[in-house]
Motif scaffolding. Structure first.
Motif, mmCIF file in Angstrom:
data_model
loop_
_atom_site.group_PDB
_atom_site.id
_atom_site.type_symbol
_atom_site.label_atom_id
_atom_site.label_comp_id
_atom_site.label_asym_id
_atom_site.label_seq_id
_atom_site.Cartn_x
_atom_site.Cartn_y
_atom_site.Cartn_z
ATOM 1 N N ALA A 19 56.747 19.739 -9.054
ATOM 2 C CA ALA A 19 56.364 20.688 -10.099
ATOM 3 C C ALA A 19 56.686 20.097 -11.473
ATOM 4 O O ALA A 19 57.671 19.371 -11.630
ATOM 5 C CB ALA A 19 57.135 21.994 -9.902
ATOM 6 N N CYS A 49 48.097 26.071 -13.748
ATOM 7 C CA CYS A 49 48.046 25.923 -12.297
ATOM 8 C C CYS A 49 47.850 24.464 -11.924
ATOM 9 O O CYS A 49 47.333 23.670 -12.713
ATOM 10 C CB CYS A 49 46.882 26.724 -11.724
ATOM 11 S SG CYS A 49 47.009 28.500 -11.991
ATOM 12 N N VAL A 100 48.918 21.510 -5.318
ATOM 13 C CA VAL A 100 50.119 20.827 -4.833
ATOM 14 C C VAL A 100 49.730 19.653 -3.952
ATOM 15 O O VAL A 100 48.823 19.745 -3.126
ATOM 16 C CB VAL A 100 51.014 21.816 -4.058
ATOM 17 C CG1 VAL A 100 52.253 21.123 -3.525
ATOM 18 C CG2 VAL A 100 51.390 22.997 -4.950
ATOM 19 N N TRP A 114 58.069 23.326 -4.967
ATOM 20 C CA TRP A 114 56.784 23.339 -4.278
ATOM 21 C C TRP A 114 56.909 23.016 -2.790
ATOM 22 O O TRP A 114 55.917 22.967 -2.076
ATOM 23 C CB TRP A 114 55.828 22.351 -4.925
ATOM 24 C CG TRP A 114 55.283 22.777 -6.251
ATOM 25 C CD1 TRP A 114 55.513 23.941 -6.918
ATOM 26 C CD2 TRP A 114 54.401 22.028 -7.080
ATOM 27 N NE1 TRP A 114 54.837 23.971 -8.101
ATOM 28 C CE2 TRP A 114 54.141 22.801 -8.237
ATOM 29 C CE3 TRP A 114 53.807 20.786 -6.978
ATOM 30 C CZ2 TRP A 114 53.313 22.362 -9.252
ATOM 31 C CZ3 TRP A 114 52.976 20.348 -7.992
ATOM 32 C CH2 TRP A 114 52.727 21.139 -9.117
ATOM 33 N N GLN A 136 54.408 23.880 0.379
ATOM 34 C CA GLN A 136 53.175 24.439 -0.178
ATOM 35 C C GLN A 136 52.055 23.399 -0.306
ATOM 36 O O GLN A 136 51.195 23.509 -1.178
ATOM 37 C CB GLN A 136 53.455 25.072 -1.545
ATOM 38 C CG GLN A 136 54.430 26.225 -1.506
ATOM 39 C CD GLN A 136 53.874 27.423 -0.765
ATOM 40 O OE1 GLN A 136 52.678 27.634 -0.679
ATOM 41 N NE2 GLN A 136 54.776 28.230 -0.204
ATOM 42 N N ALA A 187 48.247 23.877 -1.653
ATOM 43 C CA ALA A 187 48.068 25.211 -2.235
ATOM 44 C C ALA A 187 47.837 25.140 -3.742
ATOM 45 O O ALA A 187 48.165 24.149 -4.395
ATOM 46 C CB ALA A 187 49.304 26.070 -1.949
ATOM 47 N N ALA A 235 49.228 26.244 -7.096
ATOM 48 C CA ALA A 235 50.525 26.676 -7.613
ATOM 49 C C ALA A 235 50.316 27.138 -9.046
ATOM 50 O O ALA A 235 49.827 26.380 -9.881
ATOM 51 C CB ALA A 235 51.517 25.526 -7.572
ATOM 52 N N TRP A 249 52.125 28.948 -12.458
ATOM 53 C CA TRP A 249 53.388 29.312 -13.102
ATOM 54 C C TRP A 249 53.204 30.644 -13.797
ATOM 55 O O TRP A 249 52.246 30.864 -14.538
ATOM 56 C CB TRP A 249 53.806 28.246 -14.096
ATOM 57 C CG TRP A 249 55.119 28.540 -14.763
ATOM 58 C CD1 TRP A 249 55.306 28.871 -16.070
ATOM 59 C CD2 TRP A 249 56.420 28.534 -14.167
ATOM 60 N NE1 TRP A 249 56.638 29.085 -16.323
ATOM 61 C CE2 TRP A 249 57.349 28.877 -15.162
ATOM 62 C CE3 TRP A 249 56.888 28.287 -12.881
ATOM 63 C CZ2 TRP A 249 58.714 28.974 -14.925
ATOM 64 C CZ3 TRP A 249 58.252 28.379 -12.644
ATOM 65 C CH2 TRP A 249 59.155 28.712 -13.659
ATOM 66 N N TRP A 285 57.051 30.504 -9.772
ATOM 67 C CA TRP A 285 55.892 29.940 -9.081
ATOM 68 C C TRP A 285 55.287 30.957 -8.130
ATOM 69 O O TRP A 285 55.990 31.658 -7.412
ATOM 70 C CB TRP A 285 56.285 28.689 -8.295
ATOM 71 C CG TRP A 285 56.579 27.525 -9.175
ATOM 72 C CD1 TRP A 285 57.790 26.961 -9.414
ATOM 73 C CD2 TRP A 285 55.639 26.795 -9.962
ATOM 74 N NE1 TRP A 285 57.666 25.936 -10.304
ATOM 75 C CE2 TRP A 285 56.347 25.800 -10.659
ATOM 76 C CE3 TRP A 285 54.271 26.874 -10.163
ATOM 77 C CZ2 TRP A 285 55.736 24.899 -11.520
ATOM 78 C CZ3 TRP A 285 53.661 25.977 -11.024
ATOM 79 C CH2 TRP A 285 54.394 25.004 -11.696
ATOM 80 N N ARG A 286 53.969 31.010 -8.146
ATOM 81 C CA ARG A 286 53.214 31.801 -7.169
ATOM 82 C C ARG A 286 52.212 30.846 -6.536
ATOM 83 O O ARG A 286 51.695 29.948 -7.195
ATOM 84 C CB ARG A 286 52.498 32.957 -7.849
ATOM 85 C CG ARG A 286 53.470 34.042 -8.253
ATOM 86 C CD ARG A 286 52.717 35.299 -8.656
ATOM 87 N NE ARG A 286 53.569 36.460 -8.645
ATOM 88 C CZ ARG A 286 54.486 36.742 -9.556
ATOM 89 N NH1 ARG A 286 54.709 35.924 -10.544
ATOM 90 N NH2 ARG A 286 55.200 37.850 -9.469
ATOM 91 N N PHE A 287 51.937 31.044 -5.249
ATOM 92 C CA PHE A 287 51.079 30.120 -4.512
ATOM 93 C C PHE A 287 49.939 30.875 -3.848
ATOM 94 O O PHE A 287 50.115 31.967 -3.324
ATOM 95 C CB PHE A 287 51.894 29.388 -3.437
ATOM 96 C CG PHE A 287 53.017 28.585 -4.022
ATOM 97 C CD1 PHE A 287 52.801 27.306 -4.509
ATOM 98 C CD2 PHE A 287 54.295 29.121 -4.101
ATOM 99 C CE1 PHE A 287 53.839 26.574 -5.064
ATOM 100 C CE2 PHE A 287 55.343 28.390 -4.655
ATOM 101 C CZ PHE A 287 55.114 27.120 -5.140
ATOM 102 N N ALA A 316 47.122 30.090 -0.919
ATOM 103 C CA ALA A 316 46.708 29.151 0.125
ATOM 104 C C ALA A 316 45.215 28.861 -0.026
ATOM 105 O O ALA A 316 44.419 29.787 -0.227
ATOM 106 C CB ALA A 316 47.001 29.737 1.498
#
Length: 164
Positions: free
Chosen positions: A46, A55, A58, A66, A69, A72, A74, A76, A81-83, A85
C-alpha cells in the motif's frame, strides 16, 4: 452477514440496529466499484500517504495492509482500506498506464480491447481481418515505381494487422 452475490455488498438485516453503518459501508464499496479509476495496477504494498478516494489494484503477492487481497480493488477512505473483490469482465481505468484493464480469469489484462469491428462517426473503419493481398509482380520499368508504392501500402496493412 448477508451480502450481494457479485460485489459482496452488505445487506441490511430485518430489525437490525444501526442500519446506517451497514448502508454506509455498502455506499463506500460502491464508490470504489462503480466507474473504477485506479492509480496503478499490481503494486505489492500500500502507498505510504494515500489520498481519500484513491484506488489501486492490489498485486499478486501483497503484504502489510493489503495482505490477503491479491487482485482486489483497494480504496483508501476516511475509515481506512476497503476492498472490492474483482469479478470476470470487471473493467477499470488505470491512470498510470493511460489504459483500461479488464479482469479475465484470475488476472488483469491491461490495454487489450476485444471487438468485432470499430466504428467512427457511424462508419466502419476496422472489421474482421481479411485475406492477404497478393504481392504485385511483372510489368515494365514505370510499373516498378507503382509496385514499390503498392508494396509499401501492403506492408503498412500487414504491420497494422489489418491483413494476414
Amino acid at each position: 452477514m448477508m451480502t450481494s452475490d457479485r460485489m459482496k455488498l452488505p445487506f441490511l438485516a430485518m430489525a437490525q440496529a444501526q442500519k446506517e453503518t451497514t448502508h454506509n459501508e455498502a455506499l463506500a464499496l460502491l464508490d470504489i466499484a462503480v466507474q473504477p479509476v485506479v492509480q496503478a495496477i499490481a503494486p505489492a504494498t500500500a502507498p505510504l500517504a494515500p489520498v481519500v478516494g484513491q484506488c489501486w489494484i492490489v498485486g499478486p503477492a501483497p503484504s502489510g495492509g493489503w495482505a490477503g487481497q491479491a487482485g482486489a480493488l483497494a480504496g483508501w477512505s476516511v475509515g481506512g482500506w476497503r476492498f472490492v473483490a474483482p469479478f470476470e469482465g470487471m473493467t477499470v481505468w488505470s491512470i498510470a498506464d493511460g489504459l483500461c484493464a479488464r479482469r479475465s480469469g484470475s488476472t488483469w489484462i491491461v490495454g487489450e480491447i476485444g471487438a468485432t469491428r470499430i466504428l467512427i462517426g457511424g462508419q466502419q473503419v476496422v472489421g474482421t481481418r481479411q485475406a492477404s493481398v497478393a504481392t504485385p509482380s511483372g510489368g515494365a520499368v514505370v510499373d516498378a515505381e507503382a509496385r514499390a508504392s503498392v508494396l509499401a501500402i501492403v506492408g503498412a496493412l500487414h504491420a497494422h494487422g489489418l491483413i494476414a
